[in-house]
Write an enzyme that holds these catalytic residues in place. Structure first.
Site, PDB file in Angstrom:
ATOM      1  N   GLU A 168       0.797  -1.221   0.000  1.00 43.24           N
ATOM      2  CA  GLU A 168       0.000   0.000   0.000  1.00 43.24           C
ATOM      3  C   GLU A 168       0.836   1.280   0.000  1.00 43.24           C
ATOM      4  OE1 GLU A 168      -3.189   0.092   2.805  1.00 43.24           O
ATOM      5  OE2 GLU A 168      -4.120  -1.704   1.981  1.00 43.24           O
ATOM      6  N   GLU A 355      -5.693  -8.271  -0.204  1.00 48.13           N
ATOM      7  CA  GLU A 355      -6.458  -7.902   0.989  1.00 48.13           C
ATOM      8  C   GLU A 355      -7.894  -7.607   0.585  1.00 48.13           C
ATOM      9  OE1 GLU A 355      -5.139  -4.758   3.545  1.00 48.13           O
ATOM     10  OE2 GLU A 355      -3.039  -5.404   3.487  1.00 48.13           O
TER      11      GLU A 355
END
Length: 449
Positions: A168, A355
């Site tokens: 991320e 995720e």
């Protein structure tokens, strides 16, 4: 007997965590401090003054956790390495007790038929690198990251072949170096912040290159959470608008990686604040990946807007429906549209959902079980959307649920529970939730029950 499958037999099922959020043992066996160990000292940094000192104590309880994973039927477990556990100062001499822990974890997973999926950087930079070099503000940090990846991959001696370089980019860079709400808690100028963004891209590229050199059968990606978009209608003009919005809004991260340079729209918008790019940077940054890891939770609606200069309009989050019981926006269609748009733009070899999940205040009932029915509702809806994408020929090959355990949810502390497994933070007891049983049946049958 119903033999219909929603997912192919070779589909990869598993879950994910990160080192700071679950490991604990923050200063044991030679581990050095990370920027989160320092950031958490701030009075308002983490809700309820939470720390990662103990977290879920997976450092000591990993065998218990792997046994639960085996019972659920995981094919894969994605976890991150604490860089400062392996190199306490970020560089220099490797800490043997630190690397030995990850060897034991990998061995335990493999012995139970579970493939390790390793993330090298999930936001917990060694504090020494932040203090000495300004962390990701410096290309020195990028060089030390490549050294850490190389030496760690060698030390693991073939135990793992599936890797994520970084997790991320948006979260760790923008929240940590611009908004100051994540470690290291900085609020840099626009130009400085854009340079951190570029240095993180370069870290990914250099990490990928050294893994290619050291692990012969390495499969490498990054786990990215771009800003996702869903067209208001499934018509050509609205779909094209969503694709344009995706490419431009993510110009500084995913678009730059997939296209080998910053799009003109990004460079024009940043002007004199655009990052400095050195010769050869984008050859590393845009090297082909073996799959693309996507962290998908929610997105924004987009319409075709012929009256605007950009030819699209992005709607605010408050136009989206939400589950009132939960703290995340409920948009199942985003997993279909996110993967479809990326596939149409860049045709990645494979997509793995690295995720996806839901936070909720899950607590045991009187009988000791945890009935997280809203998570099951969430999973059914998102997985149906993902199944649709696979039927449409989008190459999604795996799904790693966030998270395996309730854990330390960064600045939100321990209040937000994302796990398939409940954790009693006082006793460290683990209780697989009802959603874990749902997930187990999903893996067994390949069907959304």
């Amino acid at each position: 007997m119903n033999t219909r499958r929603d997912f192919p037999e070779n589909f990869i099922w598993g879950s994910a965590t990160s080192s700071y959020q679950v490991e604990g043992a923050a200063f044991e066996d030679g581990k050095g401090p990370s920027i989160w160990n320092e950031f958490e000292k701030g009075h308002t940094a983490i809700m309820d003054n939470g720390t990662g000192d103990v977290a879920c104590d997976q450092y000591h309880l990993y065998k218990r956790d792997v046994a639960i994973m085996r019972d659920i039927g995981f094919d894969a477990y994605r976890f991150s390495l604490a860089w400062s556990r392996i190199f306490p100062e970020g560089t220099g001499k490797m800490n043997p007790k630190g690397i030995d822990y990850y060897k034991r974890l990998c061995d335990e997973l493999l012995a139970n038929g579970i493939e390790p999926y390793i993330t090298f950087y999930h936001w917990d930079l060694p504090l020494a690198l932040q203090q000495k070099y300004g962390g990701w503000q410096s290309r020195e940090c990028v060089k030390y990251f490549a050294d850490y990846v190389a030496e760690t991959a060698k030390a693991l001696e073939g135990r793992c072949k599936n890797f994520f370089t970084v997790n991320e980019l948006l979260g760790c860079v923008d929240q940590g170096y611009l908004n100051g709400i994540c470690a290291p808690g900085l609020r840099l100028s626009k130009k400085e912040h854009n340079q951190v963004r570029h240095n993180m891209l370069l870290a990914h590229g250099m990490g990928l290159q050294v893994l290619r050199d050291i692990v012969p059968d390495a499969r490498v990606s990054l786990a990215e959470n771009p800003v996702f978009f869903t067209p208001v209608l499934d018509t050509p003009e609205h779909v094209d608008a969503a694709k344009r919005a995706f490419r431009e809004v993510n110009g500084h991260f995913l678009t730059a990686i997939m296209e080998g340079g910053y799009p003109d729209s990004y460079l024009e918008a940043e002007g004199a604040d655009a990052p400095i790019v050195q010769d050869g940077d984008f050859k590393l940054i845009s090297a082909p990946m073996d799959f693309l890891g996507l962290n998908i939770y929610y997105g924004k609606l987009v319409r075709y807007a012929p009256e605007s200069e950009k030819k699209y309009e992005i709607f605010n989050f408050d136009t989206s429906s939400e589950l009132p019981e939960c703290s995340v926006i409920f948009q199942p269609a985003v997993i279909y549209w996110g993967c479809r748009i990326i596939n149409e733009l860049w045709k990645p070899k494979e997509i793995i959902i690295s995720e996806n999940g839901l936070s909720n205040m899950d607590l045991p009932a009187a009988d000791g079980e945890v009935y997280d029915i809203f998570r099951i509702k969430y999973l059914r809806s998102y997985l149906e959307s993902m199944s649709r994408a696979i039927r449409d020929g989008i190459p999604i090959t795996g799904y790693l649920h966030w998270s395996f355990l309730d854990n330390l949810e960064w600045g939100s502390g321990y209040r937000r529970r994302f796990g398939l497994t409940f954790v009693n933070y006082r006793t460290l007891e683990r209780i697989p939730k009802l959603s874990a049983k749902f997930f187990k049946e999903l893996i067994r049958t390949g069907r959304i029950a």
